[in-house]
Scaffold this motif. Structure first.
Motif, PDB file in Angstrom:
ATOM      1  N   GLN A  35       0.847  -1.177   0.000  1.00 45.03           N
ATOM      2  CA  GLN A  35       0.000   0.000   0.000  1.00 45.03           C
ATOM      3  C   GLN A  35       0.889   1.235   0.000  1.00 45.03           C
ATOM      4  O   GLN A  35       1.916   1.261   0.693  1.00 45.03           O
ATOM      5  CB  GLN A  35      -0.872   0.065   1.260  1.00 45.03           C
ATOM      6  N   TRP A  36       0.463   2.259  -0.716  1.00 48.18           N
ATOM      7  CA  TRP A  36       1.172   3.533  -0.641  1.00 48.18           C
ATOM      8  C   TRP A  36       0.247   4.675  -0.959  1.00 48.18           C
ATOM      9  O   TRP A  36      -0.765   4.486  -1.625  1.00 48.18           O
ATOM     10  CB  TRP A  36       2.400   3.559  -1.562  1.00 48.18           C
ATOM     11  N   GLU A  41      -3.335   3.526  -3.421  1.00 51.23           N
ATOM     12  CA  GLU A  41      -3.150   2.349  -4.263  1.00 51.23           C
ATOM     13  C   GLU A  41      -2.762   1.130  -3.438  1.00 51.23           C
ATOM     14  O   GLU A  41      -2.030   1.233  -2.450  1.00 51.23           O
ATOM     15  CB  GLU A  41      -2.096   2.617  -5.331  1.00 51.23           C
ATOM     16  N   CYS A  42      -3.252  -0.008  -3.886  1.00 52.22           N
ATOM     17  CA  CYS A  42      -2.962  -1.289  -3.240  1.00 52.22           C
ATOM     18  C   CYS A  42      -2.655  -2.296  -4.347  1.00 52.22           C
ATOM     19  O   CYS A  42      -3.392  -2.381  -5.331  1.00 52.22           O
ATOM     20  CB  CYS A  42      -4.176  -1.734  -2.433  1.00 52.22           C
ATOM     21  N   THR A  43      -1.558  -3.018  -4.190  1.00 49.03           N
ATOM     22  CA  THR A  43      -1.242  -4.067  -5.154  1.00 49.03           C
ATOM     23  C   THR A  43      -0.870  -5.348  -4.419  1.00 49.03           C
ATOM     24  O   THR A  43      -0.303  -5.319  -3.326  1.00 49.03           O
ATOM     25  CB  THR A  43      -0.083  -3.670  -6.083  1.00 49.03           C
ATOM     26  N   VAL A  44      -1.201  -6.462  -5.029  1.00 48.18           N
ATOM     27  CA  VAL A  44      -0.912  -7.778  -4.468  1.00 48.18           C
ATOM     28  C   VAL A  44       0.018  -8.514  -5.427  1.00 48.18           C
ATOM     29  O   VAL A  44      -0.175  -8.446  -6.644  1.00 48.18           O
ATOM     30  CB  VAL A  44      -2.205  -8.585  -4.260  1.00 48.18           C
ATOM     31  N   LEU A  53      -6.963   0.569   5.191  1.00 54.14           N
ATOM     32  CA  LEU A  53      -6.315  -0.732   5.063  1.00 54.14           C
ATOM     33  C   LEU A  53      -6.859  -1.483   3.858  1.00 54.14           C
ATOM     34  O   LEU A  53      -8.073  -1.531   3.646  1.00 54.14           O
ATOM     35  CB  LEU A  53      -6.551  -1.565   6.326  1.00 54.14           C
ATOM     36  N   CYS A  54      -5.948  -2.058   3.113  1.00 50.02           N
ATOM     37  CA  CYS A  54      -6.298  -2.905   1.983  1.00 50.02           C
ATOM     38  C   CYS A  54      -6.059  -4.353   2.388  1.00 50.02           C
ATOM     39  O   CYS A  54      -5.115  -4.648   3.150  1.00 50.02           O
ATOM     40  CB  CYS A  54      -5.443  -2.535   0.781  1.00 50.02           C
ATOM     41  N   ALA A  55      -6.890  -5.254   1.906  1.00 53.15           N
ATOM     42  CA  ALA A  55      -6.727  -6.665   2.219  1.00 53.15           C
ATOM     43  C   ALA A  55      -7.030  -7.497   0.982  1.00 53.15           C
ATOM     44  O   ALA A  55      -7.733  -7.049   0.078  1.00 53.15           O
ATOM     45  CB  ALA A  55      -7.644  -7.079   3.370  1.00 53.15           C
TER      46      ALA A  55
END
Lengths: 109, 111
Positions: B6-7, B22-25, B90-92
């Motif tokens: 996350q950033w 932005e969130c990346t997995v 929070l990203c999950a």
């Protein structure tokens, strides 16, 4: 919608004491997790426990899905156990998760 | 192994300014993705979730929107921030209806 209540809301322990945290939910769920949120906000996975009992070191958890509750046991508590403990349930028939109200634990040296 | 990023980690924005988180997995494909918000001293509130590219479910009507332009990318946006948008975001991700894994979060302060 489903309600998820945790008790107690706050707990203060002396180092070395044992404790039991409870999570009650109002409807059937397809999964249940316990998390520890550390002082920096990071959510740490403790248990994925839709039913039954699991143990990991000083921690153990039990979920009785038919009676709609889960318990988290902490034995021989340490100061590093301090933080907020959340349970989260997966709502049946959906991809949604609902978090409980949390238990704030403080362990004193 | 899978990782979630996350950033930014922290952000201070004035009221009325736009927002993009932005969130990346990495290390998995077709994950379910989630955005939560946590107000100070409170629990986590589910904002949006997505089970595929372009598929967004909104849980709380508010000043925010979400998009999933790529399989492992989830973006939270606002056109005009409000003071009440302050919080910890929070990203999950989850492989299906099972265990969730959380990113490190973004602390947003709207001034």
């Amino acid at each position: 919608g489903i309600q998820v209540e945790q008790s107690p809301p706050d707990l203060i322990l002396q180092e070395g004491a044992n404790s039991t945290l409870r999570c009650n939910f109002s409807d059937s769920v397809n999964n249940l997790q316990w998390f520890h949120q550390n002082p920096w906000g990071q959510l740490i996975n403790l248990f994925y426990i839709p039913s039954g009992t699991k143990q990991n070191g000083r921690l153990s958890a039990t979920t009785v899905a038919t009676e709609r509750y889960s318990l988290l046991y902490i034995s021989s508590s340490q100061t590093t156990d301090s933080g907020v403990y959340f349970c989260a349930v997966g709502v049946s028939g959906t991809y949604k998760y609902i978090f409980g109200t949390g238990t704030r634990l403080k362990v004193l040296a | 192994s899978q990782t979630i990023h996350q950033w930014p980690a922290t952000l201070v924005q004035p009221v009325g300014s736009p927002l993009s988180l932005e969130c990346t997995v990495e290390g998995t494909s077709n994950p379910n993705l989630y955005w939560y918000r946590q107000a100070a001293g409170r629990g986590l509130q589910l904002l949006f979730y997505s089970v595929g590219i372009g598929q967004i479910s909104s849980e709380v009507p508010q000043n925010l929107s979400a998009s999933r332009p790529q399989d492992r990318q989830f973006i939270l946006s606002s056109k005009k921030l409000l003071l009440s948008d302050s919080g910890f975001y929070l990203c999950a991700w989850s492989p299906s209806t099972s265990e969730q894994y959380f990113g490190p979060g973004t602390r947003l302060t709207v001034t």
